[in-house]
Scaffold this motif. Structure first.
Motif, PDB file in Angstrom:
ATOM      1  N   SER A  29      38.572  45.918 -53.708  1.00  0.00           N
ATOM      2  CA  SER A  29      39.956  46.245 -54.065  1.00  0.00           C
ATOM      3  C   SER A  29      40.947  45.456 -53.224  1.00  0.00           C
ATOM      4  N   VAL A  30      40.680  45.347 -51.920  1.00  0.00           N
ATOM      5  CA  VAL A  30      41.569  44.590 -51.036  1.00  0.00           C
ATOM      6  C   VAL A  30      41.582  43.110 -51.434  1.00  0.00           C
ATOM      7  N   VAL A  31      40.422  42.574 -51.769  1.00  0.00           N
ATOM      8  CA  VAL A  31      40.351  41.184 -52.229  1.00  0.00           C
ATOM      9  C   VAL A  31      41.188  41.008 -53.499  1.00  0.00           C
ATOM     10  N   GLY A  32      41.087  41.960 -54.418  1.00  0.00           N
ATOM     11  CA  GLY A  32      41.884  41.885 -55.639  1.00  0.00           C
ATOM     12  C   GLY A  32      43.374  41.923 -55.360  1.00  0.00           C
ATOM     13  N   LEU A  33      43.787  42.744 -54.393  1.00  0.00           N
ATOM     14  CA  LEU A  33      45.208  42.843 -54.059  1.00  0.00           C
ATOM     15  C   LEU A  33      45.722  41.532 -53.463  1.00  0.00           C
ATOM     16  N   PHE A  34      44.887  40.850 -52.652  1.00  0.00           N
ATOM     17  CA  PHE A  34      45.317  39.594 -52.045  1.00  0.00           C
ATOM     18  C   PHE A  34      45.204  38.420 -53.013  1.00  0.00           C
ATOM     19  N   VAL A  35      44.159  38.401 -53.823  1.00  0.00           N
ATOM     20  CA  VAL A  35      43.921  37.257 -54.699  1.00  0.00           C
ATOM     21  C   VAL A  35      44.790  37.318 -55.955  1.00  0.00           C
ATOM     22  N   LYS A  36      44.792  38.459 -56.626  1.00  0.00           N
ATOM     23  CA  LYS A  36      45.512  38.578 -57.892  1.00  0.00           C
ATOM     24  C   LYS A  36      46.851  39.284 -57.731  1.00  0.00           C
ATOM     25  N   GLY A  37      46.921  40.236 -56.791  1.00  0.00           N
ATOM     26  CA  GLY A  37      48.159  40.972 -56.591  1.00  0.00           C
ATOM     27  C   GLY A  37      48.405  41.972 -57.701  1.00  0.00           C
ATOM     28  N   LEU A  38      49.439  42.771 -57.520  1.00  0.00           N
ATOM     29  CA  LEU A  38      49.808  43.766 -58.526  1.00  0.00           C
ATOM     30  C   LEU A  38      50.775  43.150 -59.543  1.00  0.00           C
ATOM     31  N   ASN A  39      50.600  43.529 -60.788  1.00  0.00           N
ATOM     32  CA  ASN A  39      51.497  43.095 -61.849  1.00  0.00           C
ATOM     33  C   ASN A  39      52.687  44.056 -61.866  1.00  0.00           C
ATOM     34  N   VAL A 172      43.508  55.685 -52.719  1.00  0.00           N
ATOM     35  CA  VAL A 172      44.684  54.882 -53.058  1.00  0.00           C
ATOM     36  C   VAL A 172      44.323  53.400 -53.169  1.00  0.00           C
ATOM     37  N   VAL A 173      43.532  52.892 -52.214  1.00  0.00           N
ATOM     38  CA  VAL A 173      43.185  51.468 -52.214  1.00  0.00           C
ATOM     39  C   VAL A 173      42.357  51.111 -53.447  1.00  0.00           C
ATOM     40  N   ILE A 174      41.391  51.951 -53.799  1.00  0.00           N
ATOM     41  CA  ILE A 174      40.559  51.651 -54.968  1.00  0.00           C
ATOM     42  C   ILE A 174      41.381  51.721 -56.255  1.00  0.00           C
ATOM     43  N   THR A 175      42.279  52.690 -56.349  1.00  0.00           N
ATOM     44  CA  THR A 175      43.149  52.776 -57.531  1.00  0.00           C
ATOM     45  C   THR A 175      44.028  51.538 -57.638  1.00  0.00           C
ATOM     46  N   LEU A 176      44.595  51.110 -56.514  1.00  0.00           N
ATOM     47  CA  LEU A 176      45.393  49.879 -56.525  1.00  0.00           C
ATOM     48  C   LEU A 176      44.535  48.679 -56.890  1.00  0.00           C
ATOM     49  N   GLY A 177      43.282  48.678 -56.408  1.00  0.00           N
ATOM     50  CA  GLY A 177      42.381  47.585 -56.738  1.00  0.00           C
ATOM     51  C   GLY A 177      42.108  47.477 -58.229  1.00  0.00           C
ATOM     52  N   VAL A 178      41.959  48.619 -58.889  1.00  0.00           N
ATOM     53  CA  VAL A 178      41.756  48.615 -60.346  1.00  0.00           C
ATOM     54  C   VAL A 178      42.957  47.986 -61.041  1.00  0.00           C
ATOM     55  N   PHE A 179      44.167  48.310 -60.576  1.00  0.00           N
ATOM     56  CA  PHE A 179      45.369  47.735 -61.188  1.00  0.00           C
ATOM     57  C   PHE A 179      45.493  46.248 -60.872  1.00  0.00           C
ATOM     58  N   ALA A 180      45.015  45.845 -59.697  1.00  0.00           N
ATOM     59  CA  ALA A 180      45.073  44.417 -59.362  1.00  0.00           C
ATOM     60  C   ALA A 180      44.114  43.611 -60.226  1.00  0.00           C
ATOM     61  N   TRP A 181      42.875  44.074 -60.366  1.00  0.00           N
ATOM     62  CA  TRP A 181      41.881  43.310 -61.120  1.00  0.00           C
ATOM     63  C   TRP A 181      42.156  43.339 -62.615  1.00  0.00           C
ATOM     64  N   THR A 182      42.678  44.465 -63.143  1.00  0.00           N
ATOM     65  CA  THR A 182      42.959  44.548 -64.577  1.00  0.00           C
ATOM     66  C   THR A 182      44.337  43.992 -64.933  1.00  0.00           C
ATOM     67  N   GLN A 183      45.195  43.809 -63.906  1.00  0.00           N
ATOM     68  CA  GLN A 183      46.569  43.350 -64.107  1.00  0.00           C
ATOM     69  C   GLN A 183      47.365  44.287 -65.011  1.00  0.00           C
ATOM     70  N   ALA A 184      46.978  45.554 -65.027  1.00  0.00           N
ATOM     71  CA  ALA A 184      47.804  46.556 -65.709  1.00  0.00           C
ATOM     72  C   ALA A 184      49.117  46.680 -64.949  1.00  0.00           C
ATOM     73  N   GLN A 185      50.203  46.890 -65.679  1.00  0.00           N
ATOM     74  CA  GLN A 185      51.523  46.883 -65.052  1.00  0.00           C
ATOM     75  C   GLN A 185      51.685  48.052 -64.084  1.00  0.00           C
ATOM     76  N   PHE A 186      52.202  47.738 -62.903  1.00  0.00           N
ATOM     77  CA  PHE A 186      52.432  48.734 -61.859  1.00  0.00           C
ATOM     78  C   PHE A 186      53.929  49.005 -61.781  1.00  0.00           C
ATOM     79  N   ASP A 187      54.331  50.215 -62.186  1.00  0.00           N
ATOM     80  CA  ASP A 187      55.744  50.570 -62.165  1.00  0.00           C
ATOM     81  C   ASP A 187      55.923  51.910 -61.457  1.00  0.00           C
ATOM     82  N   LEU A 188      57.106  52.497 -61.583  1.00  0.00           N
ATOM     83  CA  LEU A 188      57.393  53.748 -60.870  1.00  0.00           C
ATOM     84  C   LEU A 188      56.518  54.903 -61.352  1.00  0.00           C
ATOM     85  N   THR A 189      56.142  54.908 -62.627  1.00  0.00           N
ATOM     86  CA  THR A 189      55.287  55.990 -63.120  1.00  0.00           C
ATOM     87  C   THR A 189      53.905  55.923 -62.473  1.00  0.00           C
TER      88      THR A 189
END
Length: 338
Positions: A29-39, A172-189
């Protein structure tokens, strides 16, 4: 060991393997956050907000398709206040100002959708506002974790608080990692869903810890690993039923709730699954690794009491709980015979 459940699963016997799996997912997940980042969505990046008013209930899906044909693939379209009012949010583009973006969007809707709408307002959300939301969102998660650390330390024991916070960070980190690898949009919701995941996972962890504490005080034999394993088994049916019923609702929202809450439901689904796992393995495993024992959770009889008095008090508590358990078992047997 006393106070056995009908069937025991050796969760704690596999805790080292489980911790290895958790560590692997956290690293991924951390690798995904650094490599792809959050959309990041427009809430964090800034952009253009367009409000339209229709004479009849608006077809949100049709509007979204028309904007995609016009090149606005990431546009967020939702009803605003009523079925006739629509809010469109479009991310910023390099070299194109807000007025040009709104004109392009309006032209695309007229060409590919209809012209039966009235433009109510156009606003531009600057990137500074997005940066402030990003900072505030991160701080809200950090403050929540600090508050939980203090609460669990006061209610249970400091080593339990370390385990619970580690489990929440894991979730929290794993959930963020899923959003980083899938590039699903990360917004306030989705940020709101993350805070909800923290609350859900903490509740599950507290229930398990509460039973661990009681077992440490009442079970007369058994190692800390065996006592913790017993507590997890005793709460297993409750954990499974709570997680499954929650997931049924979230899956329904994910499938039928529409695009607006799609990512919100996704974050909660991932969070509930991972949170249930971490409450069973991560939180308890870390508490055991830090050396928590019966003596750490033993209630003193009174100030200055010696070891004999402590043992007598524990015996009294143990006998009382055993009597209560036997009474419950007898009542269940009576009901079955009827």
């Amino acid at each position: 060991m006393s106070a056995q459940v009908e069937k025991q699963y050796n969760f704690m016997g596999h805790r080292r393997l489980a911790m290895g799996v958790s560590l692997a997912f956290v690293i991924l997940s951390v690798v995904g956050l650094f490599v792809k980042g959050l959309n990041l969505g427009i809430d964090f990046t800034g952009g253009t907000i367009i409000e339209l008013s229709y004479q009849e209930p608006a077809d949100v899906d049709n509007i979204r398709d028309a904007l995609q044909v016009s090149g606005f693939d990431e546009a967020v379209v939702q009803n605003f206040g009523s079925a006739e009012d629509v809010l469109i949010r479009i991310a910023p583009r390099d070299g194109v100002n807000s007025a040009q973006i709104s004109n392009m969007a309006m032209d695309g809707l007229r060409d590919n959708h209809s012209d039966g709408f009235e433009l109510r307002r156009v606003e531009f959300v600057g990137p500074q506002v997005g940066d402030e939301l990003t900072e505030d969102g991160a701080l809200s998660v950090i403050y929540a974790l600090i508050g939980i650390l203090i609460y669990v330390a006061l209610r249970f024991e400091f080593r339990f608080s370390i385990g619970s916070v580690a489990a929440l960070v894991h979730d929290v980190v794993i959930t963020l990692g899923v959003f980083a690898w899938t590039q699903a949009q990360f917004d306030l919701t989705v940020l709101a869903a993350l805070l909800a995941v923290i609350g859900y996972s903490l509740n599950d962890t507290i229930v398990v810890f509460d039973r661990v504490r009681e077992n440490f005080r009442t079970v007369r034999d058994g190692t800390p690993e065996e006592v913790t394993n017993l507590a997890i088994n005793q709460m297993l049916s409750r954990t499974i039923m709570t997680s499954l019923t929650t997931l049924l609702v979230l899956i329904a929202l994910f499938v039928l709730g529409g695009e607006i809450i799609h990512n919100f439901a996704l974050a909660l689904i991932v969070g509930v699954v991972v949170g249930t796992y971490s409450s069973t393995y991560v939180a308890s495993s870390i508490a055991l690794a830090l050396g928590v024992s019966k003596e750490d959770l033993m209630k003193p009889v009174k100030e200055g009491a010696d070891a004999t008095a402590q043992e007598e008090e524990l015996n009294r508590i143990f006998l009382e709980q055993e009597a209560e358990r036997e009474a419950r078992d007898a009542a269940k047997q009576t009901k079955r015979k009827k």
